[in-house]
Design a protein around this motif. Structure first.
Motif, PDB file in Angstrom:
ATOM      1  N   GLU A 131      32.539  41.210  32.542  1.00 48.39           N
ATOM      2  CA  GLU A 131      32.597  41.300  34.000  1.00 48.39           C
ATOM      3  C   GLU A 131      33.333  40.114  34.644  1.00 48.39           C
ATOM      4  O   GLU A 131      33.484  40.072  35.860  1.00 48.39           O
ATOM      5  CB  GLU A 131      31.182  41.393  34.597  1.00 48.39           C
ATOM      6  CG  GLU A 131      30.452  42.678  34.242  1.00 48.39           C
ATOM      7  CD  GLU A 131      29.811  42.625  32.851  1.00 48.39           C
ATOM      8  OE1 GLU A 131      29.479  41.518  32.391  1.00 48.39           O
ATOM      9  OE2 GLU A 131      29.670  43.681  32.233  1.00 48.39           O
ATOM     10  N   ALA A 132      33.753  39.162  33.856  1.00 48.21           N
ATOM     11  CA  ALA A 132      34.432  37.970  34.387  1.00 48.21           C
ATOM     12  C   ALA A 132      35.844  38.302  34.842  1.00 48.21           C
ATOM     13  O   ALA A 132      36.439  39.303  34.422  1.00 48.21           O
ATOM     14  CB  ALA A 132      34.493  36.884  33.315  1.00 48.21           C
ATOM     15  N   MET A 133      36.382  37.452  35.716  1.00 45.78           N
ATOM     16  CA  MET A 133      37.810  37.542  36.033  1.00 45.78           C
ATOM     17  C   MET A 133      38.582  37.035  34.817  1.00 45.78           C
ATOM     18  O   MET A 133      38.141  36.093  34.145  1.00 45.78           O
ATOM     19  CB  MET A 133      38.162  36.654  37.247  1.00 45.78           C
ATOM     20  CG  MET A 133      37.805  37.253  38.571  1.00 45.78           C
ATOM     21  SD  MET A 133      38.473  36.266  39.953  1.00 45.78           S
ATOM     22  CE  MET A 133      37.036  35.284  40.343  1.00 45.78           C
ATOM     23  N   SER A 134      39.726  37.635  34.579  1.00 47.81           N
ATOM     24  CA  SER A 134      40.590  37.139  33.507  1.00 47.81           C
ATOM     25  C   SER A 134      41.214  35.816  33.949  1.00 47.81           C
ATOM     26  O   SER A 134      41.195  35.457  35.136  1.00 47.81           O
ATOM     27  CB  SER A 134      41.697  38.152  33.200  1.00 47.81           C
ATOM     28  OG  SER A 134      42.623  38.206  34.282  1.00 47.81           O
ATOM     29  N   PHE A 135      41.788  35.097  32.998  1.00 47.03           N
ATOM     30  CA  PHE A 135      42.499  33.859  33.309  1.00 47.03           C
ATOM     31  C   PHE A 135      43.544  34.132  34.395  1.00 47.03           C
ATOM     32  O   PHE A 135      43.608  33.430  35.398  1.00 47.03           O
ATOM     33  CB  PHE A 135      43.159  33.307  32.033  1.00 47.03           C
ATOM     34  CG  PHE A 135      43.829  31.977  32.204  1.00 47.03           C
ATOM     35  CD1 PHE A 135      43.129  30.803  31.978  1.00 47.03           C
ATOM     36  CD2 PHE A 135      45.166  31.887  32.573  1.00 47.03           C
ATOM     37  CE1 PHE A 135      43.736  29.570  32.124  1.00 47.03           C
ATOM     38  CE2 PHE A 135      45.783  30.660  32.712  1.00 47.03           C
ATOM     39  CZ  PHE A 135      45.070  29.500  32.489  1.00 47.03           C
ATOM     40  N   ARG A 136      44.345  35.184  34.195  1.00 49.90           N
ATOM     41  CA  ARG A 136      45.398  35.545  35.153  1.00 49.90           C
ATOM     42  C   ARG A 136      44.802  35.857  36.535  1.00 49.90           C
ATOM     43  O   ARG A 136      45.297  35.389  37.554  1.00 49.90           O
ATOM     44  CB  ARG A 136      46.158  36.767  34.628  1.00 49.90           C
ATOM     45  CG  ARG A 136      47.307  37.245  35.479  1.00 49.90           C
ATOM     46  CD  ARG A 136      47.853  38.604  35.017  1.00 49.90           C
ATOM     47  NE  ARG A 136      47.844  38.841  33.595  1.00 49.90           N
ATOM     48  CZ  ARG A 136      48.883  38.643  32.777  1.00 49.90           C
ATOM     49  NH1 ARG A 136      50.027  38.209  33.257  1.00 49.90           N
ATOM     50  NH2 ARG A 136      48.780  38.890  31.484  1.00 49.90           N
ATOM     51  N   ASP A 137      43.722  36.646  36.559  1.00 46.12           N
ATOM     52  CA  ASP A 137      43.098  37.012  37.832  1.00 46.12           C
ATOM     53  C   ASP A 137      42.470  35.811  38.530  1.00 46.12           C
ATOM     54  O   ASP A 137      42.468  35.737  39.765  1.00 46.12           O
ATOM     55  CB  ASP A 137      42.046  38.096  37.621  1.00 46.12           C
ATOM     56  CG  ASP A 137      42.648  39.444  37.275  1.00 46.12           C
ATOM     57  OD1 ASP A 137      43.854  39.657  37.550  1.00 46.12           O
ATOM     58  OD2 ASP A 137      41.918  40.281  36.713  1.00 46.12           O
ATOM     59  N   VAL A 189      43.602  32.718  38.351  1.00 46.96           N
ATOM     60  CA  VAL A 189      44.725  31.995  38.970  1.00 46.96           C
ATOM     61  C   VAL A 189      45.101  32.665  40.290  1.00 46.96           C
ATOM     62  O   VAL A 189      45.268  32.000  41.318  1.00 46.96           O
ATOM     63  CB  VAL A 189      45.944  31.907  38.022  1.00 46.96           C
ATOM     64  CG1 VAL A 189      47.176  31.361  38.752  1.00 46.96           C
ATOM     65  CG2 VAL A 189      45.625  31.048  36.806  1.00 46.96           C
ATOM     66  N   TRP A 190      45.200  33.997  40.294  1.00 48.86           N
ATOM     67  CA  TRP A 190      45.532  34.715  41.527  1.00 48.86           C
ATOM     68  C   TRP A 190      44.459  34.488  42.594  1.00 48.86           C
ATOM     69  O   TRP A 190      44.764  34.292  43.767  1.00 48.86           O
ATOM     70  CB  TRP A 190      45.740  36.206  41.273  1.00 48.86           C
ATOM     71  CG  TRP A 190      45.834  36.971  42.557  1.00 48.86           C
ATOM     72  CD1 TRP A 190      44.995  37.945  42.995  1.00 48.86           C
ATOM     73  CD2 TRP A 190      46.800  36.792  43.592  1.00 48.86           C
ATOM     74  NE1 TRP A 190      45.386  38.387  44.240  1.00 48.86           N
ATOM     75  CE2 TRP A 190      46.500  37.683  44.625  1.00 48.86           C
ATOM     76  CE3 TRP A 190      47.901  35.952  43.739  1.00 48.86           C
ATOM     77  CZ2 TRP A 190      47.241  37.770  45.798  1.00 48.86           C
ATOM     78  CZ3 TRP A 190      48.652  36.024  44.903  1.00 48.86           C
ATOM     79  CH2 TRP A 190      48.322  36.923  45.912  1.00 48.86           C
ATOM     80  N   HIS A 191      43.210  34.485  42.191  1.00 45.65           N
ATOM     81  CA  HIS A 191      42.109  34.250  43.132  1.00 45.65           C
ATOM     82  C   HIS A 191      42.256  32.868  43.791  1.00 45.65           C
ATOM     83  O   HIS A 191      42.075  32.744  45.006  1.00 45.65           O
ATOM     84  CB  HIS A 191      40.776  34.386  42.391  1.00 45.65           C
ATOM     85  CG  HIS A 191      39.583  34.161  43.245  1.00 45.65           C
ATOM     86  ND1 HIS A 191      39.225  35.011  44.276  1.00 45.65           N
ATOM     87  CD2 HIS A 191      38.661  33.163  43.234  1.00 45.65           C
ATOM     88  CE1 HIS A 191      38.120  34.543  44.846  1.00 45.65           C
ATOM     89  NE2 HIS A 191      37.760  33.426  44.231  1.00 45.65           N
ATOM     90  N   ILE A 192      42.590  31.868  43.023  1.00 41.82           N
ATOM     91  CA  ILE A 192      42.818  30.524  43.571  1.00 41.82           C
ATOM     92  C   ILE A 192      43.971  30.558  44.571  1.00 41.82           C
ATOM     93  O   ILE A 192      43.861  30.036  45.687  1.00 41.82           O
ATOM     94  CB  ILE A 192      43.105  29.508  42.444  1.00 41.82           C
ATOM     95  CG1 ILE A 192      41.839  29.246  41.626  1.00 41.82           C
ATOM     96  CG2 ILE A 192      43.673  28.203  43.008  1.00 41.82           C
ATOM     97  CD1 ILE A 192      42.091  28.451  40.343  1.00 41.82           C
ATOM     98  N   LEU A 193      45.077  31.155  44.167  1.00 37.97           N
ATOM     99  CA  LEU A 193      46.274  31.176  45.027  1.00 37.97           C
ATOM    100  C   LEU A 193      46.031  31.949  46.319  1.00 37.97           C
ATOM    101  O   LEU A 193      46.369  31.480  47.410  1.00 37.97           O
ATOM    102  CB  LEU A 193      47.455  31.805  44.282  1.00 37.97           C
ATOM    103  CG  LEU A 193      47.960  31.082  43.044  1.00 37.97           C
ATOM    104  CD1 LEU A 193      49.071  31.890  42.381  1.00 37.97           C
ATOM    105  CD2 LEU A 193      48.423  29.677  43.376  1.00 37.97           C
ATOM    106  N   SER A 194      45.448  33.135  46.203  1.00 42.86           N
ATOM    107  CA  SER A 194      45.289  33.985  47.384  1.00 42.86           C
ATOM    108  C   SER A 194      44.241  33.425  48.339  1.00 42.86           C
ATOM    109  O   SER A 194      44.413  33.495  49.561  1.00 42.86           O
ATOM    110  CB  SER A 194      44.950  35.418  46.978  1.00 42.86           C
ATOM    111  OG  SER A 194      43.721  35.486  46.293  1.00 42.86           O
ATOM    112  N   THR A 195      43.170  32.853  47.820  1.00 45.42           N
ATOM    113  CA  THR A 195      42.137  32.293  48.688  1.00 45.42           C
ATOM    114  C   THR A 195      42.647  31.038  49.384  1.00 45.42           C
ATOM    115  O   THR A 195      42.404  30.848  50.582  1.00 45.42           O
ATOM    116  CB  THR A 195      40.853  32.008  47.892  1.00 45.42           C
ATOM    117  OG1 THR A 195      40.405  33.227  47.286  1.00 45.42           O
ATOM    118  CG2 THR A 195      39.766  31.450  48.795  1.00 45.42           C
TER     119      THR A 195
END
Length: 156
Positions: A37-43, A45-51
């Motif tokens: 259920e975790a975010m992937s490494f790639r996801d 990174v996207w979560h950091i960038l988008s937030t």
């Protein structure tokens, strides 16, 4: 030094480690998740960038805006490019905030249940990034990365 410059110096000390951290992991491991259920490494990174982009834009505009559209992140090169472009975008938004705006409330009830001063929202942006960047360091070790960047960037 303006308040924006101070926030940017602190934020960049963390953000500027993100691309080297991504570079430290094998491309075929970017979708690694430590549990289902975790975010992937790639996801993550996207979560950091988008937030970060969302919080900076909201602080500039005085209200929450739409989350940025997700770019192509299918390769490590695309992920590193997204880091560069979102870093530039977020930097520009924070740099445009006046010292007076730091004290003004930002309409954030939809996310936080209350409106927050821009200074608090930007502080949360940095705290959020630090938290998730720490997770990425653990992910990288779990993926077998041997050489990682230092957790904070100092100077040029």
């Amino acid at each position: 030094m303006s308040r924006a410059q101070s926030v940017l110096a602190h934020w960049h000390s963390h953000r500027d480690v993100l691309a080297p951290l991504v570079d430290s992991v094998p491309e075929d491991k970017l979708d690694f998740k430590p549990w289902d259920e975790a975010m992937s490494f790639r996801d993550l990174v996207w979560h950091i960038l988008s937030t970060g982009a969302l919080f900076a834009a909201a602080s500039r505009a005085g209200r929450l805006t739409e989350r940025p559209e997700k770019p192509d992140l299918s390769t490590k090169q695309a992920l590193v490019q997204a880091i560069a472009s979102f870093t530039e975008r977020t930097h520009a938004d924070v740099a445009s905030i006046t010292d007076e705006q730091f004290e003004q409330l930002v309409e954030t009830k939809a996310v936080f249940g209350t409106d927050l001063p821009a200074k608090v929202l930007l502080g949360s942006m940095i705290d959020h990034e630090v938290h998730h960047k720490g997770q990425l360091f653990v992910y990288a070790r779990m993926m077998g990365a041997k050489k990682l960047p230092f957790f904070i960037h100092r100077g040029s």
